[in-house]
Design a protein around this motif. Sequence first.
Motif, short mmCIF file in Angstrom:
data_model
loop_
_atom_site.label_atom_id
_atom_site.label_comp_id
_atom_site.label_asym_id
_atom_site.label_seq_id
_atom_site.Cartn_x
_atom_site.Cartn_y
_atom_site.Cartn_z
N GLY A 70 0.95 -0.82 -0.01
CA GLY A 70 0.17 0.23 0.28
C GLY A 70 0.87 1.10 0.29
N ASP A 71 2.63 1.73 0.37
CA ASP A 71 3.26 2.60 0.27
C ASP A 71 3.58 2.79 -1.46
OD1 ASP A 71 4.30 4.23 0.42
OD2 ASP A 71 5.78 3.56 1.94
N GLU A 72 2.36 4.03 -2.26
CA GLU A 72 1.84 3.90 -3.05
C GLU A 72 3.96 4.81 -3.80
OE1 GLU A 72 0.73 4.01 -6.17
OE2 GLU A 72 -0.98 2.65 -4.89
N ASN A 73 4.15 5.34 -2.48
CA ASN A 73 5.87 6.44 -2.87
C ASN A 73 7.07 5.56 -2.26
OD1 ASN A 73 4.60 8.71 -2.95
ND2 ASN A 73 3.86 8.53 -1.04
N ALA A 74 6.98 4.11 -1.93
CA ALA A 74 8.21 3.15 -1.82
C ALA A 74 8.64 2.74 -3.36
CB ALA A 74 7.03 1.77 -1.67
N ILE A 75 8.10 2.64 -4.27
CA ILE A 75 8.83 2.90 -5.76
C ILE A 75 8.37 4.05 -7.00
CG2 ILE A 75 9.00 -0.23 -5.17
CD1 ILE A 75 7.06 0.25 -7.80
N SER A 76 9.72 3.80 -7.69
CA SER A 76 9.83 5.02 -9.00
C SER A 76 8.51 4.71 -9.71
CB SER A 76 10.54 4.38 -9.48
OG SER A 76 10.77 4.02 -10.55
N GLU A 77 8.25 5.51 -10.17
CA GLU A 77 7.20 5.38 -11.36
C GLU A 77 7.51 4.30 -12.77
OE1 GLU A 77 3.65 7.03 -11.01
OE2 GLU A 77 4.93 7.56 -8.78
N ASP A 78 8.91 4.73 -12.64
CA ASP A 78 8.77 3.92 -13.69
C ASP A 78 8.63 2.84 -13.07
OD1 ASP A 78 9.63 6.26 -15.54
OD2 ASP A 78 12.04 5.13 -15.24
N ALA A 79 9.35 2.06 -12.15
CA ALA A 79 9.30 0.58 -11.46
C ALA A 79 7.52 0.76 -11.59
CB ALA A 79 9.97 0.71 -10.33
N LYS A 80 6.74 1.16 -11.16
CA LYS A 80 5.52 0.85 -11.08
C LYS A 80 4.80 0.77 -12.81
CE LYS A 80 4.01 4.45 -7.96
NZ LYS A 80 3.67 5.25 -7.73
N LEU A 81 5.45 1.02 -13.48
CA LEU A 81 4.85 1.29 -15.12
C LEU A 81 5.77 -0.70 -15.44
CD1 LEU A 81 4.97 4.83 -16.85
CD2 LEU A 81 2.90 3.34 -15.98
N GLY A 82 6.72 -1.04 -14.94
CA GLY A 82 7.66 -2.02 -15.47
C GLY A 82 6.75 -2.85 -14.43
N TYR A 83 6.57 -2.67 -13.80
CA TYR A 83 5.74 -3.96 -13.23
C TYR A 83 4.19 -4.29 -14.19
CZ TYR A 83 3.00 -6.85 -9.68
OH TYR A 83 2.03 -8.22 -9.09
N GLU A 84 4.15 -3.14 -14.57
CA GLU A 84 2.26 -3.42 -15.11
C GLU A 84 2.91 -4.43 -16.77
OE1 GLU A 84 -0.76 -2.67 -14.34
OE2 GLU A 84 -0.41 -2.43 -12.53
N LEU A 85 3.82 -4.22 -17.29
CA LEU A 85 4.71 -4.44 -18.16
C LEU A 85 4.91 -5.53 -18.19
CD1 LEU A 85 5.98 -1.55 -19.59
CD2 LEU A 85 4.46 -2.54 -20.57
N PHE A 86 5.53 -5.83 -17.45
CA PHE A 86 6.07 -7.70 -16.49
C PHE A 86 5.08 -8.96 -16.78
CE2 PHE A 86 7.21 -10.47 -13.06
CZ PHE A 86 8.10 -11.01 -13.64
N LYS A 87 3.64 -7.80 -16.35
CA LYS A 87 2.05 -8.19 -16.47
C LYS A 87 2.06 -8.50 -17.45
CE LYS A 87 0.91 -6.00 -12.38
NZ LYS A 87 -0.32 -6.18 -11.98
N ARG A 88 1.52 -7.47 -18.17
CA ARG A 88 1.43 -8.03 -19.49
C ARG A 88 2.21 -8.74 -20.64
NH1 ARG A 88 -1.08 -1.53 -20.64
NH2 ARG A 88 -1.80 -1.23 -18.24
N TYR A 89 2.70 -8.43 -20.54
CA TYR A 89 3.64 -9.65 -21.20
C TYR A 89 3.81 -10.72 -20.83
CZ TYR A 89 6.57 -5.61 -23.97
OH TYR A 89 6.22 -4.32 -24.88
N GLY A 90 3.41 -11.07 -20.06
CA GLY A 90 3.88 -12.35 -20.17
C GLY A 90 4.40 -13.38 -18.48
N CYS A 91 5.01 -12.57 -18.49
CA CYS A 91 6.32 -12.77 -17.68
C CYS A 91 5.75 -13.19 -16.28
CB CYS A 91 7.41 -11.64 -17.04
SG CYS A 91 8.13 -10.73 -19.15
N ALA A 92 4.83 -12.63 -16.16
CA ALA A 92 4.31 -13.49 -13.96
C ALA A 92 3.81 -14.44 -14.29
CB ALA A 92 3.46 -12.41 -13.93
N SER A 93 3.50 -15.19 -16.04
CA SER A 93 2.66 -16.32 -15.49
C SER A 93 3.67 -17.57 -15.04
CB SER A 93 3.14 -16.74 -16.77
OG SER A 93 3.91 -16.91 -18.21
N CYS A 94 4.97 -17.52 -15.15
CA CYS A 94 6.36 -18.34 -14.60
C CYS A 94 6.74 -17.71 -13.20
CB CYS A 94 7.42 -18.63 -15.92
SG CYS A 94 6.98 -19.52 -17.32
N HIS A 95 7.23 -15.77 -13.57
CA HIS A 95 8.05 -16.04 -11.80
C HIS A 95 6.56 -15.03 -11.41
CE1 HIS A 95 11.91 -15.78 -13.92
NE2 HIS A 95 12.10 -15.97 -15.07
N GLN A 96 6.07 -15.43 -10.23
CA GLN A 96 4.75 -15.09 -9.32
C GLN A 96 5.64 -16.09 -7.21
OE1 GLN A 96 3.79 -18.33 -9.08
NE2 GLN A 96 4.45 -19.24 -11.24
N GLY A 97 4.77 -15.34 -7.03
CA GLY A 97 4.23 -15.68 -5.80
C GLY A 97 5.02 -15.14 -5.23
#
Length: 306
Positions: free
Chosen positions: A171-198
């Motif tokens: 819940g700490d929105e300021n813990a990481i950079s805006e780039d890291a937040k966008l990178g996490y969204e891309l990580f999920k959208r590209y499908g990386c999280a299908s193997c790298h999860q948990g």
Amino acid sequence: MALQLLLAGISYAREPVSAVRYPVKITPEMLLGKKLFFEPLLSENRKTSCASCHLFSHGGSYPQAKTPMHNGNKSRYNSPSIFNLSQNYPLGWEGQLISMQEQMHSLVAKQAKMGLNWDNIENRLRQQPAYDAQFSRLYPEGITRETITQALVTYQLALTTPSAFDDFLQGDENAISEDAKLGYELFKRYGCASCHQGQKIGGNLLQKIGVIEPYAYDPDDSSHASLGRYNTTENEADIQVFRVPSLRNVAETPPYFHDGSVSTLEEVVTLMARHQLGREIPASDIDLIVAFLQSLSGSPHPTLMP
């Protein structure tokens, strides 16, 4: 971009990645395990310890492609991090081990890493009054291979590394950079999280490298590292099947892949997209995903550090 950032903050509870935390309590058994983990008496040359191959200054891994054995030979694989192992299943690059206890007994049985068998290890520790007293306080049976293993495993399982990204997940929105937040969204959208999860962002699946585009390997490699799980099963379907590594602390643990052949996260993301997803990711997206991966770095509890 505003929409992407909005999506980044939606529903933490439904995320494919979950937070890790420090142990609730640091126990005497963990501290005994810590002492053993850094103890060179456990090796034939009295110079090598478990920590020699799992450097805390390098994310719990080793900074070269292959780890040296006690006799100077190189291991088959790049040394994975010792951190955040509690939910890694199976273990080993080939997924050949089902528990840390089994892994430890396998290493000692082969005498490849440290050069001593269990009888040697037990006898050396019994000759040390401090160890004899410490084990007797914790275990009625004193110093045995089982209690040595128990103490070491207890310590290693306590080496969790909460990161800035975990604060963000909670819940700490300021813990990481805006780039890291966008990178996490891309990580999920590209499908990386299908193997790298948990919790470990990986570490709990076996997967072939080169699902879409074949990953080149040298069948004449004397170490047979490129064959992966085939070395354990001798099943042709397991050629180039490996345990999916955890991505926690990945920014601290180059070189990458089972053979330590890749030196940068940018190249890792590029190759994984190509071989696992059949895609070429734009450089700008790669930079954002790397920013996310860099937010996964953390350290064990201060009391458990060297």
